[in-house]
Scaffold this active site. Structure first.
Site, short mmCIF file in Angstrom:
data_model
loop_
_atom_site.label_atom_id
_atom_site.label_comp_id
_atom_site.label_asym_id
_atom_site.label_seq_id
_atom_site.Cartn_x
_atom_site.Cartn_y
_atom_site.Cartn_z
N HIS A 1 0.91 -1.25 -0.06
CA HIS A 1 -0.05 0.05 -0.07
C HIS A 1 0.84 1.08 -0.03
O HIS A 1 0.38 2.33 -0.58
CB HIS A 1 -0.95 -0.19 1.21
CG HIS A 1 -1.71 1.38 1.48
ND1 HIS A 1 -1.14 2.21 2.37
CD2 HIS A 1 -2.94 1.73 0.70
CE1 HIS A 1 -2.34 3.20 2.24
NE2 HIS A 1 -3.11 2.77 1.40
N GLU B 1 1.99 1.94 -3.56
CA GLU B 1 1.28 2.40 -4.41
C GLU B 1 1.06 3.99 -3.77
O GLU B 1 1.23 4.72 -4.96
CB GLU B 1 -0.19 1.89 -3.89
CG GLU B 1 -1.41 2.38 -4.56
CD GLU B 1 -2.48 2.70 -3.57
OE1 GLU B 1 -2.87 1.85 -2.79
OE2 GLU B 1 -3.02 3.83 -3.40
N HIS B 2 1.27 4.33 -2.79
CA HIS B 2 1.15 5.95 -2.67
C HIS B 2 2.36 6.69 -3.25
O HIS B 2 2.08 7.43 -4.07
CB HIS B 2 1.26 6.17 -0.99
CG HIS B 2 -0.29 6.13 -0.55
ND1 HIS B 2 -0.45 7.40 0.42
CD2 HIS B 2 -1.23 5.22 -0.38
CE1 HIS B 2 -1.86 7.19 0.58
NE2 HIS B 2 -2.24 5.92 0.45
N GLU C 1 -4.69 7.84 6.98
CA GLU C 1 -5.45 6.86 6.35
C GLU C 1 -5.85 5.94 7.21
O GLU C 1 -7.10 5.34 7.31
CB GLU C 1 -4.92 6.61 4.95
CG GLU C 1 -5.96 5.74 4.19
CD GLU C 1 -5.11 5.20 2.99
OE1 GLU C 1 -3.98 5.65 2.60
OE2 GLU C 1 -5.81 4.71 2.03
#
Lengths: 415, 423
Positions: A63, A66-67, A138
């Protein structure tokens, strides 16, 4: 090119010389195009060997990566998409990471940007540190979401060893350990052409997609990557789990640990049909629970299958979660004893078939369903046909062998 | 693809957008009622009563059984706040006949008609038993608003901001008002709605126009004409900024800032306001995204959105409790930048293109086409997407700077943690 008469669609498939697989679904008369460029790398790929070197990564790396891919030396890649009038995004699941855009103009230019930015990592100590604040928020956002927590605690109780237990975004502590070296290691292992899929659909021509791919796709060798999964017991780790949240009434998620099937499309179809037969709002189960104020309007269920895991979950709110569980068990047992009525089976098949046809009208939804199945060798566009071809014995087999009380977990969130 | 409009009876209109490229057809029937404290909760309860207690389909399960037979048709009945109107909707979404291999349109239409017109009644009221159960079910749903903290923060901000105005009323109802409702009272309101509301019927997707028109005409004949207009929405000016705080056991603070815009939704200035909103916090080209999130790493989400009829703009963000002042200042600074005319080419062009891309995308979904047109109805003549795209394209950075003068901060709401310092 493959045609699908049931839904009136056509799919073009080709493999780039690097090993990258490309799928194109042109939709005549539509305005929007939608693309997903995906890597077969999700939160469950946390222990792997790359060309013989074994690595264990902190939770949340896929994740985090991905950012960070959105960052380029010249700045933020969102700007490039905006300049073309396209809208970009990305997501990470248990099994994969997908980078996507939708556009109604400049589709091939946007596709170039998509392929190029995913192929060009740019990680620095500074930009990695900066992202920790954003991802930290998040994570905190999800910590305030009771249904997400109810779902996840259920999974953690269900799987003792399998990395599906890990939060996709990781935790504050785990992401603190992530640095640029680690990100490059993961990138080089998993973002290799043979480990990636490109899906493009909507207002596009297959030939022009091919030309664009030829122009910008990197032709680099793919390393040998093997993810190792720990041996997972067949049973569940805990039958019950509970957490406290500021909610109005208890929330529950009743999960069943199931055996993953070889044919992923068939598995989705058979569980969707059986799940609807057992738990739709047309059942006596729902009717009775509702009449007794044990549940409300929201009562949903669904099946998930991925790398080494499969589960079915039923979610609702109830003042008495244990009573709901008892009733669900009794209902399943009753259907097993009495057998599924042919009329119910046919009606539900029609219903699930219709819903799948409707979904095929939406290129984004097709893409989101197509890509994860394609990684596992399945073709989502056959879904309506697979549903039509299901037999009563297909469904009965799953009812007999699955939905076992011993392999169930009741996860409850209480006020 | 042009919209076809037909007045079926006074106060009842049919809007059709047929397009064979689609695989489904959406038909919706909408009753436009004014949003009032006295009726909001009863109107929120109404669609539930109609779906739970029907003479032909007694109970929700029977309706689901029918929708399963109709190839998984989705039937959704509910209420929605649009400006200071409360819209009660009955929507059916079915695959088109050629994929089902049988005629579904008429079946879905007749199912909706039955839900709307044939509730189970007794003693000139709704069935006591159904009423009691649905009332409790709505009560639980009202209570459960606290489960979704992001949504809760937005609702709390708008109700604090518009206290004393109809917009401050919850269209989902309140527990206090629920207690006062009776089967007879709600039934009388239901009759009033059938006879007096402005009614809009929409059909989009793939369908046979003649069939749809005939069915709608029959329905309009049963309802009968009425003198009706869309409920008016008032727009007020912002006063001194109010600061409101709630405390709850949350991990992350939810900040919502409400702005009032002095922009007439019927004027061309509204298009400039749309661009203003996009530049401020509409997407990845916006100032909030690039500065508050990307540069300052304060949050995962920071975005803005408009409420057209009421002229409101809300900014939402999830932040660390201790970053309240920093975030508030950072968000305010972005608004100041626009007011000063400091809008980069990338911000401006990216925001304009973002809106245009979204408008064009609507054309690919029967459901979005329907909502796009329906939401325009209270504002006069309907514009198709390309006309709006042209208007958006004509907006200049100078227009956005000018509109910025009309956007005023009104209410700052913070859902804080129980442990931290108060704001």
């Amino acid at each position: 090119m493959k045609t699908y008469p049931t839904i009136g669609e056509e799919l073009y498939t080709f493999t780039h010389k690097s090993g990258l697989r490309v799928f194109v679904l042109p939709k005549k008369g539509f305005n929007k195009s939608f693309a997903i460029f995906a890597a077969d790398f999700g939160s469950v790929n946390n222990v792997f060997s790359c060309d013989g070197v074994k690595i264990r990564v902190p939770d949340g790396v896929a994740h985090f990566l991905e950012h960070k891919l959105f960052e380029e030396e010249e700045g933020n890649v969102f700007e490039k998409f905006s300049a073309l009038g396209a809208s970009a995004n990305a997501y990470t699941s248990f099994d994969m990471t997908g980078y996507l855009f939708s556009a109604t103009r400049n589709v091939y230019e946007s596709l170039e940007v998509l392929i190029q930015f995913v192929q060009n990592p740019y990680f620095t100590d500074e930009n990695v540190e900066k992202e920790k604040g954003i991802i930290g928020q998040e994570i905190d956002m999800y910590r305030d979401d009771p249904s997400w927590n109810c779902f996840f605690e259920g999974l953690r109780a269900m799987y003792e060893k399998h990395p599906i237990r890990i939060d996709i975004a990781g935790s504050g502590e785990s992401i603190a350990k992530i640095d640029k070296t680690l990100l490059y290691q993961c990138y080089n292992a998993f973002y290799a052409p043979e480990n990636m899929i490109l899906f493009v659909g909507g207002d596009v021509e297959a030939e022009r997609v091919r030309e664009t791919v030829e122009k910008v796709a990197a032709d680099k060798p793919s390393p040998t990557v093997v993810t190792s999964f720990p041996e997972e017991p067949a049973g569940v780790s805990k039958r019950e789990t509970e957490a406290k949240f500021p909610v109005s009434t208890p929330m529950l998620s009743l999960g069943f640990k199931e055996t993953p099937m070889e044919d992923a499309v068939f598995a989705e179809a058979v569980y969707e049909v059986l799940g609807t037969i057992l738990f739709s709002k047309s059942t006596s189960l729902y009717q009775d629970l509702y009449a007794e104020n044990l549940i409300r309007d929201s009562f949903s269920s669904g099946y998930s299958q991925g790398k080494g895991y499969a589960f079915f979950q039923i979610d609702c709110e109830s003042p008495d979660p244990e009573a709901v569980r008892r009733r669900i068990f009794a209902h399943i047992e009753k259907v097993r004893q009495e057998g599924i009525r042919a009329a119910d089976f046919e009606r539900v098949k029609k219903s699930v078939f219709g819903a799948s046809v409707r979904l095929m009208g939406d290129v984004e939804k097709i893409a989101h369903n197509f890509v994860p199945l394609a990684f596992r060798g399945g073709d989502f566009l056959t879904y309506p046909d697979v549903i039509r071809a299901l037999t009563l014995s297909d469904v009965t087999d799953v009812l007999e062998n699955g939905f076992s009380e011993e392999k169930s977990v009741l996860s409850v969130v209480r006020p | 693809m042009d919209i076809q409009i037909k007045t079926l009876a006074e106060g009842i209109a049919l809007y059709m957008l047929p397009d064979e490229k689609f695989k489904n057809c959406v038909q919706g029937i909408y009753f436009n009622m004014p949003l009032k404290k006295e009726t909001a909760t009863a109107l929120a309860l109404l669609p539930r009563l109609l779906t739970a207690g029907n003479t032909k389909y007694p109970g929700r399960s029977k309706i689901t059984l029918k929708t399963e037979e109709l190839y998984g048709t989705r039937v959704q009945c509910g209420t929605e706040k649009q400006g200071e109107a409360q819209v009660i909707s009955f929507v059916g979404d079915a695959i088109c006949d050629r994929y089902a291999g049988e005629a579904l349109y008429g079946e879905v239409q007749s199912l909706l008609k039955t839900i709307i017109l044939e509730p189970k009644t007794e003693n000139e009221g709704f069935s006591e038993e159904v009423f009691k159960r649905e009332k409790e079910s709505l009560r639980e749903d009202i209570k459960s608003i606290i489960n979704d903290k992001r949504r809760l923060a937005l609702i709390r901000c708008s109700e604090e901001m518009c206290k004393g105005e109809p917009y401050g009323i919850r269209a989902d109802g309140t527990e206090e008002d629920l207690d006062a409702l009776s089967p007879k009272g709600v039934y009388a309101l239901y009759q009033e709605m059938l006879k007096t509301a402005k009614v809009d019927i929409f059909v989009t997707g793939a369908f046979d126009k003649a069939v749809a028109e005939k069915a709608a005409e029959e329905f309009a004949t049963i309802l009968g004409g009425r003198q009706a207009a869309y409920p008016e929405t008032t727009r007020n000016k912002a006063g001194l900024v109010r600061y409101v705080e709630d405390k709850e056991n949350v991990q992350q603070g939810k900040l919502v800032i409400g702005y009032r815009t002095d922009v007439d939704p019927k004027s061309d200035d509204y298009y400039a306001l749309m661009v203003y909103n996009a530049v401020f916090g509409g997407g990845t080209a916006s100032k909030l995204f690039n500065n508050v999130r990307e540069k300052m790493s304060l949050c995962y989400y920071a975005s803005s959105g408009l409420e057209k009829a009421k002229g409101l703009l809300f900014v939402q963000s999830g932040i660390e409790f201790s970053k309240y002042n920093v975030a508030l200042e950072a968000i305010g600074a972005q608004a100041d930048e626009i007011r000063a005319g400091n809008i980069s080419d990338a911000e401006f062009y990216g925001s304009v293109q973002g809106i245009i891309n979204q408008l064009r995308s609507y054309k690919d979904s029967p459901g979005l086409i329907l909502q796009y047109y329906r939401r325009q109805l209270p504002f006069g003549a309907l514009c198709d997407m390309e006309t709006v795209i042209e208007k958006i394209g004509a907006v200049t950075p100078a227009d956005v700077k000018r509109i910025a003068e009309k956007v005023h901060m009104d209410t700052v709401y913070f859902l804080n943690g129980t442990g931290g310092d108060s704001i």
